[in-house]
Scaffold this motif. Structure first.
Motif, short mmCIF file in Angstrom:
data_model
loop_
_atom_site.label_atom_id
_atom_site.label_comp_id
_atom_site.label_asym_id
_atom_site.label_seq_id
_atom_site.Cartn_x
_atom_site.Cartn_y
_atom_site.Cartn_z
N PHE A 176 0.63 -1.06 -0.02
CA PHE A 176 -0.11 0.04 -0.05
C PHE A 176 0.90 1.31 -0.05
O PHE A 176 0.22 2.29 -0.39
N GLY A 177 2.05 1.19 0.33
CA GLY A 177 3.08 2.38 0.42
C GLY A 177 2.82 3.14 -0.90
O GLY A 177 2.32 4.23 -0.86
N HIS A 178 3.36 2.57 -1.97
CA HIS A 178 3.32 3.38 -3.47
C HIS A 178 1.88 3.78 -3.74
O HIS A 178 1.63 4.69 -4.23
N GLY A 179 0.94 2.85 -3.50
CA GLY A 179 -0.27 2.90 -3.87
C GLY A 179 -1.05 4.14 -3.37
O GLY A 179 -1.94 4.61 -3.83
N VAL A 180 -0.47 4.57 -2.26
CA VAL A 180 -1.18 5.81 -1.50
C VAL A 180 -0.39 6.83 -1.66
O VAL A 180 -0.88 7.92 -0.91
N GLU A 181 0.58 6.86 -2.45
CA GLU A 181 1.23 8.32 -2.66
C GLU A 181 0.21 9.07 -3.44
O GLU A 181 0.05 8.81 -4.62
N LEU A 182 -0.27 10.17 -3.13
CA LEU A 182 -1.34 10.95 -3.76
C LEU A 182 -1.03 11.69 -5.16
O LEU A 182 -1.94 11.78 -5.70
N ASP A 183 0.28 11.61 -5.43
CA ASP A 183 0.60 12.10 -6.55
C ASP A 183 0.05 10.88 -7.88
O ASP A 183 -0.16 11.27 -8.88
N MET A 184 0.11 9.90 -7.37
CA MET A 184 -0.59 8.61 -8.27
C MET A 184 -1.91 8.85 -8.42
O MET A 184 -2.48 8.48 -9.39
N PHE A 185 -2.62 9.58 -7.39
CA PHE A 185 -4.13 9.87 -7.45
C PHE A 185 -4.14 10.91 -8.60
O PHE A 185 -5.15 10.85 -9.25
N THR A 186 -3.44 12.11 -8.51
CA THR A 186 -3.78 13.14 -9.48
C THR A 186 -3.62 12.48 -10.83
O THR A 186 -3.88 13.27 -12.07
N LYS A 187 -2.75 11.46 -11.22
CA LYS A 187 -2.59 10.90 -12.52
C LYS A 187 -3.35 9.75 -12.84
O LYS A 187 -3.46 9.17 -13.89
N ASN A 188 -4.52 9.44 -11.74
CA ASN A 188 -5.20 8.20 -12.01
C ASN A 188 -4.54 7.06 -12.26
O ASN A 188 -4.83 5.98 -13.24
N ARG A 189 -3.35 6.81 -11.43
CA ARG A 189 -2.35 5.67 -11.56
C ARG A 189 -2.71 4.82 -10.45
O ARG A 189 -1.66 3.81 -10.23
N ALA A 190 -3.54 4.82 -9.60
CA ALA A 190 -3.67 4.22 -8.29
C ALA A 190 -5.11 3.49 -7.91
O ALA A 190 -6.18 4.41 -8.02
N LYS A 191 -5.26 2.14 -7.79
CA LYS A 191 -6.58 1.72 -7.65
C LYS A 191 -6.87 2.23 -6.29
O LYS A 191 -8.50 2.16 -6.06
N ALA A 192 -6.21 2.59 -5.33
CA ALA A 192 -6.55 2.83 -3.96
C ALA A 192 -7.59 4.02 -4.01
O ALA A 192 -8.31 4.01 -3.10
N GLN A 193 -7.47 5.04 -4.95
CA GLN A 193 -8.22 6.11 -4.94
C GLN A 193 -9.85 5.71 -4.98
O GLN A 193 -10.69 6.59 -4.82
N GLU A 194 -10.12 4.22 -5.54
CA GLU A 194 -11.50 3.95 -5.81
C GLU A 194 -11.98 3.36 -4.38
O GLU A 194 -13.02 2.87 -4.37
N TYR A 195 -10.99 2.95 -3.49
CA TYR A 195 -11.42 2.37 -2.20
C TYR A 195 -11.30 3.07 -0.86
O TYR A 195 -11.49 2.59 0.20
N MET A 196 -10.91 4.46 -1.00
CA MET A 196 -10.80 5.50 0.07
C MET A 196 -12.26 5.17 0.93
O MET A 196 -13.46 5.09 0.51
N GLY A 197 -12.39 5.01 2.23
CA GLY A 197 -13.34 4.56 3.14
C GLY A 197 -13.80 3.10 3.19
O GLY A 197 -14.93 2.90 3.72
N LYS A 198 -13.17 2.51 2.52
CA LYS A 198 -13.68 0.97 2.23
C LYS A 198 -12.61 -0.06 2.77
O LYS A 198 -11.61 0.25 3.07
N THR A 199 -13.20 -1.09 3.10
CA THR A 199 -12.40 -2.21 3.52
C THR A 199 -11.66 -2.77 2.48
O THR A 199 -11.95 -3.13 1.66
N VAL A 200 -10.29 -2.88 2.94
CA VAL A 200 -9.17 -3.49 1.95
C VAL A 200 -8.14 -4.42 2.73
O VAL A 200 -7.44 -5.06 2.07
#
Length: 389
Positions: A176-200
């Protein structure tokens, strides 16, 4: 024209080459702040004669080589850095100074055409006192390197496993480390942005990152953009809560910066980077975890890994594992060991978390294929299920 004016002219000229829209983003509000951080070490490297340090390292090397005729080569490594930084702006006056050290014992063994290498690492916000820690680990490290010559390949399959704190750290870093670096969210390169607030993950899982979350090689007062380090809860009770950010990604996403803006050097760009990344300890005892396994493995000594933030695939390699049969650790070692899988599957399968906790700060982490930065990772022992091969 002064030197500062010349630099300002060059910066303005460089910006004029680009469209203003390329830099259009919300400007974060800067609050008035004056702070200082001065850390200490028992023995600063510059206070010891270089010859004395080399003599101690040579003695450690000789002890490794003399342990057994099976040890055909040995390396002893020591690195340290004295970090001194200031950050000045119209509202901020920050300074920090600290030292970190890392060291390795690296014996290589050979028998009947089989060669094995083992790495024993040491690290922390400390100075040359790290050399004393190494002395007591020479014999166990050399002994383990010799034992590795007996290790057999692991039969591929899915197993119940216990991961050591070293192994857990790599899983946390890559899962989860690299996947939650938020510059990945701004580029739509992280699946984690779809799961914020959800069980993982399992409800037993708490994952944290931050310069103030623990004391290891990536602890500091402020990051390379002048934002204070924090303690960020990434996963709580198995639910994905937050990511880590540099100033730009935080501004673009309308979130407070978490103090994770780090650069490889002054000449490099700052990116959202991990600091001290780990799973928090639980309440289980290691002996109870081992006793609960009918057949599986306890995994030791992480080597490295890869993550796919877009699809949550993970592949992590380990030096060796010990077989567990009927709740007891056997003398059967397997090596090397590779874990593969889907990140939520691995974390959701966690059923026990030990009350032990350790962090490791050796090596560095790359952003993609470049931009190395100092990080640490670790955690407790965990029991889970995973595919090994």
């Amino acid at each position: 024209m002064s030197g500062a004016q010349v630099i300002a002219e060059r910066i303005n000229a460089a910006f004029e080459k680009f469209s203003g829209e390329a830099f259009a983003y919300p400007k974060p509000e800067e609050k008035q702040l004056t702070q200082s951080f001065q850390d200490s070490a028992e023995l600063l490297p510059e206070d010891a004669p270089p010859g004395e340090v080399i003599t101690k390292l040579s003695k450690l090397n000789k002890s490794l080589r003399d342990f057994s005729a099976l040890v055909v080569e040995a390396h002893v490594v020591l690195r340290y850095a004295q970090v001194s930084k200031i950050f000045l702006s119209s509202k901020r006056d920050l300074e920090q100074s600290y030292v970190w050290s890392e060291a390795y014992l690296v014996p290589t063994t050979r028998r009947d055409g089989v060669t094995r290498t083992l790495y024993k690492s040491f690290s922390g916000m400390k100075g040359l006192e790290i050399l004393s820690e190494m002395e007591s680990e020479v014999e166990p490290t050399a002994k383990a390197a010799c034992k590795l010559l007996d290790a057999k390949p692991i039969p591929p399959g899915e197993y119940e496993i216990i991961c050591s704190p070293d192994a857990v750290g790599i899983i946390a870093h890559e899962a989860f480390g690299h996947g939650v670096e938020l510059d990945m969210f701004t580029k739509n390169r992280a699946k984690a942005q779809e799961y914020m607030g959800k069980t993982v993950a399992s409800p037993l899982v708490e994952m944290r990152d931050g310069a103030t979350a623990a004391r290891q090689v990536s602890s500091y007062l402020f990051d390379d953009e002048g934002n204070l380090g924090t303690d960020t809860a990434i996963i709580e009770d198995g639910i994905l809560k937050s990511g880590i950010s540099d100033a730009l990604s935080a501004a673009l996403l309308g979130q407070p910066a978490t103090g994770n803006g780090k650069r490889q050097a002054y000449s490099h760009k700052a990116y959202a980077r991990m600091t001290n990344t780990f799973l928090a300890p639980g309440t289980d005892k290691l002996e109870d975890m081992i006793a609960s396994i009918k057949h599986g493995y306890i995994i030791e000594d992480a080597e490295g890994g890869m993550e796919d933030p877009k699809d949550w695939g993970i592949q992590v390699s380990f030096t060796y594992a010990k077989e567990i049969v009927d709740g007891k650790v056997t003398d059967n070692w397997v090596a090397p060991v590779v874990m593969t899988g889907y990140v939520p599957d691995v974390l959701s399968a966690i059923t026990m978390v030990s009350d032990d906790f350790r962090l490791y700060g050796n090596g560095a982490c790359g952003k993609g294929y470049k931009e190395e930065a100092k990080v640490s990772c670790g955690g407790p022992y965990i029991k889970t299920r995973a595919r090994l091969g």
